[in-house]
Enzyme design. Structure first.
Site, mmCIF file in Angstrom:
data_model
loop_
_atom_site.group_PDB
_atom_site.id
_atom_site.type_symbol
_atom_site.label_atom_id
_atom_site.label_comp_id
_atom_site.label_asym_id
_atom_site.label_seq_id
_atom_site.Cartn_x
_atom_site.Cartn_y
_atom_site.Cartn_z
ATOM 1 N N LEU A 1 -2.290 6.483 -11.057
ATOM 2 C CA LEU A 1 -2.598 5.116 -11.483
ATOM 3 C C LEU A 1 -4.018 4.726 -11.111
ATOM 4 O O LEU A 1 -4.749 4.175 -11.923
ATOM 5 C CB LEU A 1 -1.605 4.142 -10.857
ATOM 6 C CG LEU A 1 -0.203 4.176 -11.463
ATOM 7 C CD1 LEU A 1 0.706 3.195 -10.744
ATOM 8 C CD2 LEU A 1 -0.241 3.844 -12.952
ATOM 9 N N GLY B 1 -6.647 6.735 -10.312
ATOM 10 C CA GLY B 1 -7.659 7.587 -10.943
ATOM 11 C C GLY B 1 -7.770 7.354 -12.437
ATOM 12 O O GLY B 1 -8.873 7.190 -12.969
ATOM 13 N N HIS C 1 11.132 5.474 3.721
ATOM 14 C CA HIS C 1 11.871 4.656 2.769
ATOM 15 C C HIS C 1 13.361 4.697 3.084
ATOM 16 O O HIS C 1 13.920 5.764 3.251
ATOM 17 C CB HIS C 1 11.617 5.169 1.350
ATOM 18 C CG HIS C 1 11.997 4.190 0.294
ATOM 19 N ND1 HIS C 1 13.298 3.812 0.082
ATOM 20 C CD2 HIS C 1 11.249 3.501 -0.596
ATOM 21 C CE1 HIS C 1 13.320 2.931 -0.912
ATOM 22 N NE2 HIS C 1 12.094 2.726 -1.340
ATOM 23 N N ARG D 1 11.032 -2.314 4.177
ATOM 24 C CA ARG D 1 11.488 -0.935 4.295
ATOM 25 C C ARG D 1 11.565 -0.439 5.734
ATOM 26 O O ARG D 1 12.510 0.250 6.104
ATOM 27 C CB ARG D 1 10.556 -0.032 3.492
ATOM 28 C CG ARG D 1 10.703 -0.281 2.024
ATOM 29 C CD ARG D 1 9.707 0.486 1.201
ATOM 30 N NE ARG D 1 10.006 0.265 -0.219
ATOM 31 C CZ ARG D 1 9.272 0.743 -1.214
ATOM 32 N NH1 ARG D 1 8.185 1.452 -0.955
ATOM 33 N NH2 ARG D 1 9.616 0.513 -2.452
ATOM 34 N N ARG E 1 4.111 -0.966 3.833
ATOM 35 C CA ARG E 1 3.886 -1.463 2.474
ATOM 36 C C ARG E 1 5.166 -2.079 1.925
ATOM 37 O O ARG E 1 6.251 -1.553 2.131
ATOM 38 C CB ARG E 1 3.451 -0.313 1.561
ATOM 39 C CG ARG E 1 3.265 -0.737 0.119
ATOM 40 C CD ARG E 1 2.726 0.379 -0.732
ATOM 41 N NE ARG E 1 3.639 1.500 -0.859
ATOM 42 C CZ ARG E 1 4.728 1.509 -1.638
ATOM 43 N NH1 ARG E 1 5.047 0.438 -2.337
ATOM 44 N NH2 ARG E 1 5.483 2.583 -1.702
#
Lengths: 253, 660
Positions: free
Chosen positions: B44, B46, B267, B331, B457
């Site tokens: 995404l 690059g 995760h 998470r 994140r």
């Protein structure tokens, strides 16, 4: 965890594009039904390395059925015996102890072998580069919700867009036709309002590139749809043919 | 210790980016044609950067190791992409997305960058829709949203469970459009093996053509590393098999600082490990936590079939511990809670290292909604369940199929078994506000940089960051550097710096073949992964980390004296590719442990057992550790030196994170 399956593998070995290849027979032992097919090949490769032999080269990356990189022709079927999955999602529980499994690369003039089971599918990239896009530069866009799209069209476009570009359709086809791949992209954009301005130019350019790459013609056998891991529908090919016809009539006038 | 200048623009938080964009130096179109930009990686970040820069008129070269740009691992992202559109009228705003991200990151991210990310998030959705990305829609034709962890609004846009695929194919089609127009030159099956520096400035790369084995020299006025994360240092992760740290690691060894290497995201909802043969782990999207409830039996070692365990004998431990966010806690919190239950003996499945993710409740709920939509007044239980399953199938069908393929169990009939797994790395190359590393001319975008997610994140924010960096940040910020480069002529790749760099790469490859040892590359990778998971994984402590460092040093020694790389250098040789990547992972693993050892606090994904509250929550130490740890390479056997970027919170009151 080791299992109890013993298998005979006949694997296509070919040093590079310029040499001839042949099927070579290998034995693997203690395979667990919970292993994926590619993990089974990992084990074979580990054996080969231990014997100081060249391991089998094969394409794979995400190993969860979405990147489109894996591409094995197993017992005469792209991605193996099960439907709507890629090779990396195939598990050994689909085979039984004592089976002989033949593993070959995709066979198509437009997909030359690089080594063993690895082929060159860059023809697909060139087909997309010929027209598989909406010509919109970054920053041009209006607010996303200013363009309502009916759920039905949106869902149909999504179904066509689910193509992972693996090339199973080409490998399955006796003519090595790429119609299913090309029509999936043509359809996705033809179904959406964003794709309308370039709709007819797009189909002409993509089909021209597809032909230039040496893919064969479509003779409606439906093998592509049957083997597509994402269930891309043949109706996309019909839609592309209609658009192509309209485009040809328009450009003849 | 040097002071790191993050080059954050002056002004209030809300004005920084607007003002920056209006005043950043520009490059005129005729000069852009002479400026060459190298983009490494086609995910995404690059693909979006390459197409956006080519549209502006720069000469762009893109490199990826896969056979096509469309294969990059962004494709596997499932759940969605966040944007502060507030289409749901539920109180979302740029500020709230910014706030959630900083808080979700446990106050270890840079305010100015995160605010910019939230500001440009809306434009990403607009851009993707304009490209024909088929996001999920409601019957009225407008875009649909769903919830993700760590937020109380619905701001996640999605395309079934294949959002990453659809966004990447959108960026890929823009990229291929530029390839067709001749403004991007694409190098597939190429791997970057070093950065070339001249007079301290990045001037290009050395790449290996993976088909022929030939080493190539490429000049660029700027080089953008969009090469993703390094989760595969753990051997088992949800990353693709080829995902690697090599490009970022070579940059580190050339002087780019590595930021927060120990910040790893584990995760919570992945399919558990089933055996030693396993080569990778598969994620079950966080979006499933919208409709799935997580539980374990209240009794230790309960081996009953889950559907036979009555409601009152189940412990919905996330709902119990975190009533405000329930199953939608971030998470790191959800992962630790699962580990806590399993470690305490409540785990399920054959390995006992799993918890249930159960859809039965919501299947029924959806079934009832459908019944009333269809005016069915007294539907039978079976009818309700059948209709509910149809709804769940439409939302998550591909994920349920994937689960069934891997485990052989039907998740419509019995709960999924899940366990945490390595998924994403928040750490990465340190970058300033312009996304430039400490090496002038060398940039890092997307997961490859450290910037926006702090110590944890939030779900659906990786896609947002990758595309923000590529479409809407770098096209502006690169101007501030390239505007000063317009007089630099393309440098001949016969320059001695290129020759020297190529020779260095060549001799590393020769060294790998010359070892002629007895053990495969995977052997070393698996050993490294086990040490990392056991001692630098979901929970860490000083003693374990010290042991890990010694053990990893030992693995490095053994690797360089006993690895066996088959084949030759001048052919398609996946074993050689793996060997180079694992060599870098071994060095990285050591740095991650050193970073984890330095950070005497717990924050986000970094949980040091010595630093926790009585309730087992992470205990931050803002007095001592409100900084980004940036490591400078000093030689393989020398200690790296630490440079701190102090984090200042001027707009958010820093507080203990609470999801209760």
């Amino acid at each position: 965890m080791s299992g109890n399956m013993n298998l005979t593998l006949k694997v296509w070995r070919q040093k590079n594009a310029n040499t001839d290849g042949k099927l070579v027979t290998y034995q693997v032992k203690d395979i667990s039904p919970d292993m994926s097919f590619l993990e089974m090949i990992d084990i074979l490769n580990e054996q080969l390395i231990n014997k100081n032999e060249d391991p089998i080269a094969f394409d794979h990356d995400c190993r969860e059925g979405i990147c489109g990189m894996c591409s094995l022709y197993i017992n005469g079927r792209p991605h193996g015996p099960k439907e709507k999955i890629t090779t990396c999602q195939l598990h050994m529980r689909s085979f039984k102890d004592g089976d002989t499994i033949v593993i070959e690369p995709w066979r198509a003039q437009a997909f030359p072998v690089i080594k063993d089971l690895t082929v060159d599918r860059s023809a697909f990239d060139r087909v997309i580069a010929a027209g598989g896009f909406v010509s919109v530069n970054t920053g041009n866009a209006q607010d996303a919700n200013s363009l309502p799209i009916g759920k039905e069209e949106a869902d149909l476009a999504f179904d066509a867009a689910a193509c992972i570009g693996c090339g199973a359709c080409v490998a399955a086809c006796k003519n090595a036709s790429a119609m299913l791949f090309v029509s999936a992209k043509v359809s996705q954009l033809a179904l959406l309002p964003q794709g309308q301005p370039e709709r007819y130019m797009r189909v002409q350019n993509m089909v021209a590139q597809m032909d230039a790459e040496g893919f064969g013609n479509c003779t409606n056998t439906g093998a592509c749809e049957a083997e597509c891991p994402k269930g891309i529908s043949l109706s996309n090919i019909a839609r592309m043919n209609r658009d192509f016809l309209v485009a040809s009539v328009a450009s003849n006038n | 210790m040097s002071v790191l200048d993050a080059k954050i623009p002056e002004g209030t938080l809300e004005q920084k980016w607007t003002k920056y964009r209006s005043t950043v130096p520009l490059v005129n179109p005729s000069n852009k044609r002479n400026l060459e930009v190298i983009v490494v990686g086609s995910g995404l970040a690059g693909a979006s950067a390459a197409s956006a820069l080519a549209e502006l008129g720069y000469k762009v070269k893109v490199f990826c190791f896969q056979d096509s740009a469309r294969r990059a691992h962004s494709i596997a992202a499932q759940g969605g992409i966040n944007a502060a559109k507030n289409y749901q009228n539920d109180g979302d705003s740029v500020y709230r997305l910014f706030y959630d991200t900083i808080k979700g990151g446990d106050y270890r991210a840079r305010e100015a960058n995160v605010y910019r990310l939230a500001e440009v998030s809306s434009s990403i959705i607009d851009q993707c829709v304009a490209q024909g990305v088929p996001f999920a829609r409601e019957y009225g034709g407008l875009l649909s949203n769903r919830s993700f962890g760590g937020t109380q609004v619905q701001r996640t846009f999605y395309a079934a469970g294949q959002t990453g695929q659809q966004l990447l194919l959108g960026a890929y089609s823009s990229l291929q459009r530029q390839v067709g127009m001749g403004s991007v030159k694409m190098y597939t099956r190429h791997e970057m093996l070093d950065v070339v520096k001249i007079d301290g400035v990045c001037r290009g790369i050395i790449a290996r053509d993976l088909v022929t084995g030939k080493l190539e020299r490429h000049f660029g006025h700027a080089v953008l590393l969009c090469t993703g994360g390094y989760g595969n240092v753990f051997y088992l992760s949800t990353n693709a098999m080829g995902s690697n740290v090599t490009a970022a690691w070579k940059a580190y060894k050339q002087g780019a600082f590595f930021g927060n290497p120990c910040f790893t995201q584990i995760h919570p909802t992945c399919i558990p490990v089933s055996g030693d043969h396993q080569s990778k782990l598969t994620l079950m999207s966080e979006s499933l936590r919208n409709d799935g409830r997580i539980w374990v039996p209240k009794k230790q070692g309960d081996t009953r079939n889950p559907v036979e365990i009555p409601e009152e004998e189940r412990d919905y431990y996330l709902e119990r511990r975190y009533p405000a966010f329930g199953n939608l806690v971030p998470r790191d919190v959800a992962s630790r809670a699962a580990k806590e239950r399993c470690d305490a003996g409540y785990g399920v499945g054959t390995s006992k290292m799993a918890v249930y993710l159960d859809f039965a409740y919501n299947i029924k709920r959806y079934g009832n909604v459908e019944a009333s939509k269809r005016n069915m007044h007294s539907p039978t239980e079976e009818e309700i369940i059948r209709m509910g399953k149809e709804v769940v199938k439409e939302k998550y069908g591909n994920l349920f199929d994937m689960y069934q393929q891997i485990t052989g169990e039907n998740p419509y009939e019995q709960p999924m078994r899940i366990y945490p797994a390595v998924h994403y790395t928040m750490g990465g190359l340190w970058v300033d506000y312009n996304l430039m590393t400490t090496v002038p001319g060398l940039y890092a975008l997307g997961e490859a940089n450290f910037s926006d997610h702090g110590a944890n994140r939030l779900g659906a924010s990786a896609l947002m960051q990758g595309l923000a960096d590529g479409y809407f940040v770098i096209p502006y910020t690169i101007g501030s550097y390239l505007s000063k480069e317009i007089a630099t002529k393309a440098i001949d790749t016969n320059h001695e710096a290129f020759v020297e760099a190529e020779n260095k790469v060549k001799s590393q490859i020769e060294n790998l073949f010359n070892i002629k040892g007895t053990k495969s590359v995977d052997h070393f990778h698996k050993r490294l992964g086990k040490i990392m998971w056991d001692k630098c994984g979901m929970a860490r402590n000083a003693e374990g980390l010290k042991e890990a460092i010694t053990e990893i040093q030992q693995i490095r020694k053994e690797f360089w004296s006993d690895v066996r790389v088959t084949g030759t250098a001048d052919e398609f040789n996946p074993e050689l590719e793996k060997a180079g990547r694992v060599a870098d992972f071994i060095e990285l693993g050591e740095l991650m442990c050193k970073d984890a050892l330095d950070r005497n606090e717990s924050c986000g994904g970094h949980f040091r057992e010595e630093f926790q509250t009585e309730e087992g929550e992470a205990m931050r130490d803002d007095e001592k550790f409100a900084y980004v740890s940036n490591w400078e390479f000093k030689g393989l056997d020398a200690e790296p030196s630490l440079h701190k970027e102090e984090l200042k919170y001027e707009n958010i009151k820093i507080a203990q994170r609470s999801y209760k």
